[in-house]
Each structure stands twice: as structure tokens, then as C-alpha cells.
Write a protein that holds these residues in place. Structure first.
Motif, PDB file in Angstrom:
ATOM      1  N   ASP A  24       0.806  -1.221   0.000  1.00  0.00           N
ATOM      2  CA  ASP A  24       0.000   0.000   0.000  1.00  0.00           C
ATOM      3  C   ASP A  24       0.838   1.270   0.000  1.00  0.00           C
ATOM      4  OD1 ASP A  24       0.871  -0.506   2.604  1.00  0.00           O
ATOM      5  OD2 ASP A  24      -0.923   0.343   3.524  1.00  0.00           O
ATOM      6  N   ILE A  28      -0.251   2.495  -7.359  1.00  0.00           N
ATOM      7  CA  ILE A  28      -0.819   1.350  -8.068  1.00  0.00           C
ATOM      8  C   ILE A  28      -0.300   1.294  -9.506  1.00  0.00           C
ATOM      9  CG2 ILE A  28      -2.979   2.376  -8.872  1.00  0.00           C
ATOM     10  CD1 ILE A  28      -4.022  -0.526  -7.587  1.00  0.00           C
ATOM     11  N   SER A  49      -5.847 -14.464  -9.624  1.00  0.00           N
ATOM     12  CA  SER A  49      -5.797 -13.287  -8.774  1.00  0.00           C
ATOM     13  C   SER A  49      -6.259 -13.639  -7.368  1.00  0.00           C
ATOM     14  CB  SER A  49      -6.723 -12.208  -9.348  1.00  0.00           C
ATOM     15  OG  SER A  49      -6.894 -11.149  -8.439  1.00  0.00           O
ATOM     16  N   ILE A  52     -10.515 -10.356  -4.302  1.00  0.00           N
ATOM     17  CA  ILE A  52     -10.414  -8.911  -4.091  1.00  0.00           C
ATOM     18  C   ILE A  52     -10.848  -8.471  -2.697  1.00  0.00           C
ATOM     19  CG2 ILE A  52     -12.683  -8.327  -5.036  1.00  0.00           C
ATOM     20  CD1 ILE A  52     -10.993  -5.898  -6.380  1.00  0.00           C
ATOM     21  N   ASN A  53     -11.675  -9.261  -2.029  1.00  0.00           N
ATOM     22  CA  ASN A  53     -12.140  -8.886  -0.700  1.00  0.00           C
ATOM     23  C   ASN A  53     -11.432  -9.627   0.432  1.00  0.00           C
ATOM     24  OD1 ASN A  53     -14.092  -6.903  -1.479  1.00  0.00           O
ATOM     25  ND2 ASN A  53     -15.282  -8.574  -2.303  1.00  0.00           N
ATOM     26  N   GLN A  60      -5.742  -7.323  -1.695  1.00  0.00           N
ATOM     27  CA  GLN A  60      -6.701  -6.379  -2.266  1.00  0.00           C
ATOM     28  C   GLN A  60      -6.048  -5.514  -3.342  1.00  0.00           C
ATOM     29  OE1 GLN A  60      -8.225  -4.074   1.015  1.00  0.00           O
ATOM     30  NE2 GLN A  60      -8.962  -5.883   2.111  1.00  0.00           N
ATOM     31  N   ILE A  61      -4.859  -5.016  -3.032  1.00  0.00           N
ATOM     32  CA  ILE A  61      -4.171  -4.108  -3.965  1.00  0.00           C
ATOM     33  C   ILE A  61      -3.716  -4.853  -5.216  1.00  0.00           C
ATOM     34  CG2 ILE A  61      -2.120  -2.659  -4.248  1.00  0.00           C
ATOM     35  CD1 ILE A  61      -2.509  -1.943  -1.209  1.00  0.00           C
ATOM     36  N   SER A  63      -5.045  -7.536  -6.478  1.00  0.00           N
ATOM     37  CA  SER A  63      -6.248  -7.841  -7.246  1.00  0.00           C
ATOM     38  C   SER A  63      -6.736  -6.611  -8.006  1.00  0.00           C
ATOM     39  CB  SER A  63      -7.338  -8.379  -6.319  1.00  0.00           C
ATOM     40  OG  SER A  63      -8.423  -8.819  -7.064  1.00  0.00           O
ATOM     41  N   LYS A  64      -6.713  -5.460  -7.338  1.00  0.00           N
ATOM     42  CA  LYS A  64      -7.140  -4.223  -8.003  1.00  0.00           C
ATOM     43  C   LYS A  64      -6.198  -3.879  -9.164  1.00  0.00           C
ATOM     44  CE  LYS A  64      -8.279   0.584  -7.206  1.00  0.00           C
ATOM     45  NZ  LYS A  64      -8.318   1.711  -6.291  1.00  0.00           N
ATOM     46  N   GLN A  67      -6.902  -6.065 -12.143  1.00  0.00           N
ATOM     47  CA  GLN A  67      -8.136  -5.737 -12.849  1.00  0.00           C
ATOM     48  C   GLN A  67      -7.898  -4.782 -14.014  1.00  0.00           C
ATOM     49  OE1 GLN A  67     -11.797  -4.812 -10.740  1.00  0.00           O
ATOM     50  NE2 GLN A  67     -10.846  -5.659  -8.900  1.00  0.00           N
ATOM     51  N   SER A  68      -6.965  -3.878 -13.830  1.00  0.00           N
ATOM     52  CA  SER A  68      -6.720  -2.919 -14.906  1.00  0.00           C
ATOM     53  C   SER A  68      -5.988  -3.545 -16.085  1.00  0.00           C
ATOM     54  CB  SER A  68      -5.948  -1.707 -14.376  1.00  0.00           C
ATOM     55  OG  SER A  68      -4.650  -2.085 -14.014  1.00  0.00           O
TER      56      SER A  68
END
Length: 165
Positions: A24, A28, A49, A52-53, A60-61, A63-64, A67-68
Motif C-alpha cells: 500500500d 498502483i 488473482s 479482491i475482498n 486487495q491491492i 487484485s485491483k 483488474q486494470s
């Protein structure tokens, strides 16, 4: 990482050297750049992945960030994306109502002992029951997922994205 690479005879392993439990602290965009650098070398068809939760912020990061990278027009070689559950991370996010909902199962009946032995390579990640990442818990989750899908033992995934020809 080296022991697992040798055990499974992987051609390549990409260590992004992201700071564990401190991801974190990174932008990102830097994480996405590291991931897409690997994509340019490997051109993967399937992406796995973390869920995400998960309660683990790193999961979480990541996974996020992943996604992109699922845009077909940028990475047309990616045909499937699956999220996986992580014992002691997925089930401990009590506040979030978005629960892991597996809808893809892989039979690991003949590999469960090998999975346990591989986990033991990572000292500090596995401990005695009732520790969440105990051998008993890992086997129990595999048996539960197996009973949901008709196998002795299974890994469960949540399908995010799939393109079929």
C-alpha cells in the motif's frame, strides 16, 4: 521461491520484489507496470488473482492492479481470469458482505499431499491446528470444496472473466 521453482521445474519465476505487507506504500501504477512487464514476456492465457475482498491489504491491492490489465484490446492473449481463496485471508473479512463465491473447481485429489508439503517450505506460513493455515485446515477446505464439486479434494475459484473462441 527458488525451492518451489526447482521442485516444479518452472522455466521462469518473476519476483517483483514488492514490499510484503507494505504494498500500500506503492503507487498502483507502479504495480500495474510490473505486472504488464511480466505479461510482455509471458503472454499468459489465464490469470489467477487473489480474491479482491481478502482481509490482507496486499491481496486487495494486487487484485485491483490486476483488474486494470484484463482489457482484451491491450492484452488479447488473456482468455480467463480466476480469483482464488487464501486460507486465513478470504474468510476473515467479516465486515465486507462480498463473500467468495466459487463457481470453478479443480480436482486436486492426487495433489493434496504435495500441496501440504509445498506449504511446509514456507516456514511461518503453516502451523498447528487451530491455526488457520494448518495442515488440517488446508485438507478440510479441500474436502469441503471437493464435496461441492464431486471430488475427494478440490481447489475453488471464482470466475471473473472468460473469452472463448
Amino acid at each position: 521461491i527458488t525451492m518451489v521453482k526447482e521442485k516444479y521445474k518452472f522455466d521462469d519465476v518473476f519476483n517483483l520484489k514488492l514490499p510484503s505487507t507494505r504494498i500500500d506504500t506503492l503507487p498502483i501504477s507502479q504495480i500495474v507496470k510490473e505486472i504488464t512487464n511480466v505479461y510482455s514476456q509471458v503472454k499468459p492465457n489465464v490469470i489467477y488473482s487473489p480474491f479482491i475482498n481478502d482481509i490482507h491489504t496486499d491481496h486487495q491491492i494486487i487484485s485491483k492492479a490486476l483488474q486494470s490489465t484484463f482489457k482484451w484490446f491491450r492484452y488479447p492473449f488473456i482468455n480467463k481470469v480466476l480469483m482464488y481463496e487464501t486460507v486465513s485471508e478470504t474468510e476473515f473479512n467479516f465486515a465486507n458482505q462480498e463473500k467468495f463465491s466459487p463457481n470453478v473447481f479443480s480436482d486436486i485429489s492426487e495433489y493434496i499431499d504435495d500441496k501440504i508439503n509445498t506449504m511446509k517450505i514456507y516456514e511461518g506460513e503453516i502451523d498447528e491446528h487451530p491455526f488457520p493455515r494448518s495442515e488440517k485446515t488446508i485438507r478440510s477446505l479441500a474436502a469441503l470444496r471437493g464435496s461441492q464439486s464431486g471430488y475427494i479434494a478440490a481447489e475453488a475459484f471464482q470466475l471473473v472473466y472468460e473469452r472463448n473462441k
